[in-house]
Design a protein around this motif. Structure first.
Motif, PDB file in Angstrom:
ATOM      1  N   MET A  73       7.601   3.817   7.082  1.00 36.14           N
ATOM      2  CA  MET A  73       8.683   4.167   8.003  1.00 36.14           C
ATOM      3  C   MET A  73      10.045   3.949   7.349  1.00 36.14           C
ATOM      4  O   MET A  73      10.949   4.784   7.465  1.00 36.14           O
ATOM      5  CB  MET A  73       8.572   3.336   9.284  1.00 36.14           C
ATOM      6  CG  MET A  73       7.400   3.698  10.172  1.00 36.14           C
ATOM      7  SD  MET A  73       7.458   2.934  11.821  1.00 36.14           S
ATOM      8  CE  MET A  73       7.372   1.199  11.431  1.00 36.14           C
ATOM      9  N   GLY A  74      10.200   2.805   6.665  1.00 34.35           N
ATOM     10  CA  GLY A  74      11.468   2.516   6.013  1.00 34.35           C
ATOM     11  C   GLY A  74      11.746   3.444   4.847  1.00 34.35           C
ATOM     12  O   GLY A  74      12.882   3.884   4.644  1.00 34.35           O
ATOM     13  N   SER A  75      10.708   3.782   4.093  1.00 32.92           N
ATOM     14  CA  SER A  75      10.893   4.612   2.902  1.00 32.92           C
ATOM     15  C   SER A  75      11.300   6.033   3.252  1.00 32.92           C
ATOM     16  O   SER A  75      12.194   6.616   2.621  1.00 32.92           O
ATOM     17  CB  SER A  75       9.597   4.629   2.075  1.00 32.92           C
ATOM     18  OG  SER A  75       9.379   3.374   1.469  1.00 32.92           O
ATOM     19  N   ILE A  76      10.669   6.616   4.267  1.00 37.33           N
ATOM     20  CA  ILE A  76      11.019   7.988   4.620  1.00 37.33           C
ATOM     21  C   ILE A  76      12.402   8.027   5.279  1.00 37.33           C
ATOM     22  O   ILE A  76      13.159   8.997   5.106  1.00 37.33           O
ATOM     23  CB  ILE A  76       9.932   8.636   5.520  1.00 37.33           C
ATOM     24  CG1 ILE A  76      10.099  10.155   5.543  1.00 37.33           C
ATOM     25  CG2 ILE A  76       9.919   8.052   6.903  1.00 37.33           C
ATOM     26  CD1 ILE A  76       9.947  10.823   4.204  1.00 37.33           C
ATOM     27  N   ALA A  77      12.760   6.962   5.991  1.00 36.12           N
ATOM     28  CA  ALA A  77      14.111   6.879   6.560  1.00 36.12           C
ATOM     29  C   ALA A  77      15.139   6.766   5.442  1.00 36.12           C
ATOM     30  O   ALA A  77      16.214   7.387   5.491  1.00 36.12           O
ATOM     31  CB  ALA A  77      14.216   5.681   7.496  1.00 36.12           C
ATOM     32  N   HIS A  78      14.816   6.010   4.414  1.00 36.13           N
ATOM     33  CA  HIS A  78      15.702   5.840   3.262  1.00 36.13           C
ATOM     34  C   HIS A  78      15.898   7.179   2.541  1.00 36.13           C
ATOM     35  O   HIS A  78      17.021   7.534   2.137  1.00 36.13           O
ATOM     36  CB  HIS A  78      15.081   4.807   2.319  1.00 36.13           C
ATOM     37  CG  HIS A  78      16.061   4.111   1.431  1.00 36.13           C
ATOM     38  ND1 HIS A  78      15.724   3.640   0.179  1.00 36.13           N
ATOM     39  CD2 HIS A  78      17.380   3.795   1.590  1.00 36.13           C
ATOM     40  CE1 HIS A  78      16.766   3.068  -0.370  1.00 36.13           C
ATOM     41  NE2 HIS A  78      17.789   3.146   0.460  1.00 36.13           N
ATOM     42  N   ALA A  79      14.806   7.918   2.384  1.00 38.29           N
ATOM     43  CA  ALA A  79      14.888   9.237   1.750  1.00 38.29           C
ATOM     44  C   ALA A  79      15.764  10.181   2.569  1.00 38.29           C
ATOM     45  O   ALA A  79      16.551  10.960   2.013  1.00 38.29           O
ATOM     46  CB  ALA A  79      13.485   9.822   1.586  1.00 38.29           C
TER      47      ALA A  79
END
Length: 386
Positions: free
Chosen positions: A248-254
């Motif tokens: 969840m955090g990684s795709i939000a960061h992207a």
């Protein structure tokens, strides 16, 4: 892409959360990066809003809000407007659930309320200098002494390690068994428990990461989580959601990197025209847009699977693998599209590039994720040898 798994309540919640992170967390980000840790006040303010351990029952001071979509919104808004190094989700959704799932009533009553208020910060200590993603390879030991357990060992790369008041420590309790592991609650100030220096990292400079040392720490029996021989299985049970949290955090960061870059290439000029007007740049952005939307759809699906209690370790590993690998691909492309500015720390994209690299490592490396997925296909090397 319209994300259909959110309803009106979630959208209203996002508006409120966004304002909070813009006002209370984001403005401190630069100072936190320089000092090397997030102020404890951040946890207290977040706790005042009811944003910590939202899943916890009202009897302990929580909201009893078990819908993971609300946690997803918190994480996304913290990434966009707050600070990625503020590990509130580690505190709330990675560590605290061990207390909620395996703790006694006495343990819950003692540790959950102050964690909900942000008065006590939580951490979990699994990784060791010689054993990373292989939990069964840990060497920390806990010996049953009758009225207490004697804990010895070293843990490293522990997030929230410097600030944590309560740490769940995994240690071997049955030397003859690879899976004989117990979980022990260690509190700050216990004799024999010491913290090493805050470790220097290439990114996430505001996130405190430390070595922890346990030298004949006497852990009361009241501080043992569940069965002291089943810690490995407890860890395995909750690792699926931890990996989803990372996804969840990684795709939000992207997504944030994409948005920042889109604005930059509209304004930056080259050869008398906006950088974004070149076909190559348009194609790069188009490919990222499609990939981000695809992985976001999978992550959102996994959130709903988790809500239904049906998220499997294999699918969670797939989500983490795809989201973290794409996050790093996007960061690299976005830095390139910023040109020389992308290498300057004054530009947010440069800091995001460094912050993103660890996501392919923690909570299980990309290689471990592939191993789990491969075993789910029945491709287990150990079985092939028999």
């Amino acid at each position: 892409m319209r994300r259909t798994h959110f309803d009106a309540d979630h959208l209203a919640f996002r508006d409120t959360v966004s304002r909070f992170f813009q006002a209370e967390i984001g403005p401190h980000s630069e100072r936190w990066r320089h000092q090397g840790f997030v102020d404890r006040e951040a946890y207290l303010k977040t706790g005042e809003q009811g944003y910590l351990l939202m899943w916890a029952p009202e009897a302990y001071g929580g909201l009893g809000l078990t819908d993971l979509r609300f946690e997803q919104i918190l994480l996304e808004e913290n990434v966009r407007h707050g600070d990625l190094s503020f590990y509130m989700n580690l505190h709330s959704r990675v560590v605290a659930p061990y207390l909620g799932a395996f703790g006694t009533e006495e343990q819950k009553a003692r540790f959950l309320p102050p964690a909900i208020r942000g008065e006590k910060i939580l951490a979990i200590a699994m990784t060791e200098p010689g054993a990373g993603s292989d939990l069964a390879g840990m060497t920390a030991r806990a010996q049953d002494m009758g009225d207490h357990w004697l804990l010895n060992g070293t843990k490293t790369y522990i997030s929230n390690g410097s600030l944590a008041d309560v740490i769940i420590v995994a240690a071997r309790t049955a030397p003859e068994s690879r899976h004989g592991i117990g979980l022990f609650i260690v509190e700050a100030g216990m004799p024999g428990f010491k913290r090493g220096n805050k470790l220097r990292k290439i990114g996430l400079h505001a996130q405190d990461t430390s070595e922890l040392f346990f030298d004949d720490v006497k852990v009361p029996r009241s501080h043992v989580l569940g069965d002291p021989a089943k810690g490995f299985f407890y860890l395995s049970e909750l690792l699926a959601e931890e990996r989803l949290q990372v996804a969840m955090g990684s795709i939000a960061h992207a997504q944030v990197a994409f948005d920042i870059t889109l604005e930059f290439i509209k304004e930056r000029m080259a050869f008398g025209r906006p950088v974004g007007s070149f076909q190559h740049v348009r194609f790069e952005m188009a490919a990222m847009r499609a990939q981000i939307d695809a992985v976001q759809a999978m992550v959102d699906h996994c959130v709903m699977e988790a809500n239904a209690g049906q998220l499997t370790a294999v699918v969670a590993s797939e989500a983490k693998l795809l989201a973290t690998e794409l996050e790093n691909e996007v960061m690299d492309a976005c830095v390139q599209l910023h040109g020389g500015a992308g290498y300057m720390e004054e530009y947010r994209i440069a800091r995001m590039f460094s912050d993103a690299r660890v996501s392919r490592i923690f909570a299980g490396t990309s290689e471990i994720m592939k191993e789990i997925i491969g075993r789910g296909l029945g491709l287990d090397e150990r079985k092939a040898r028999t």
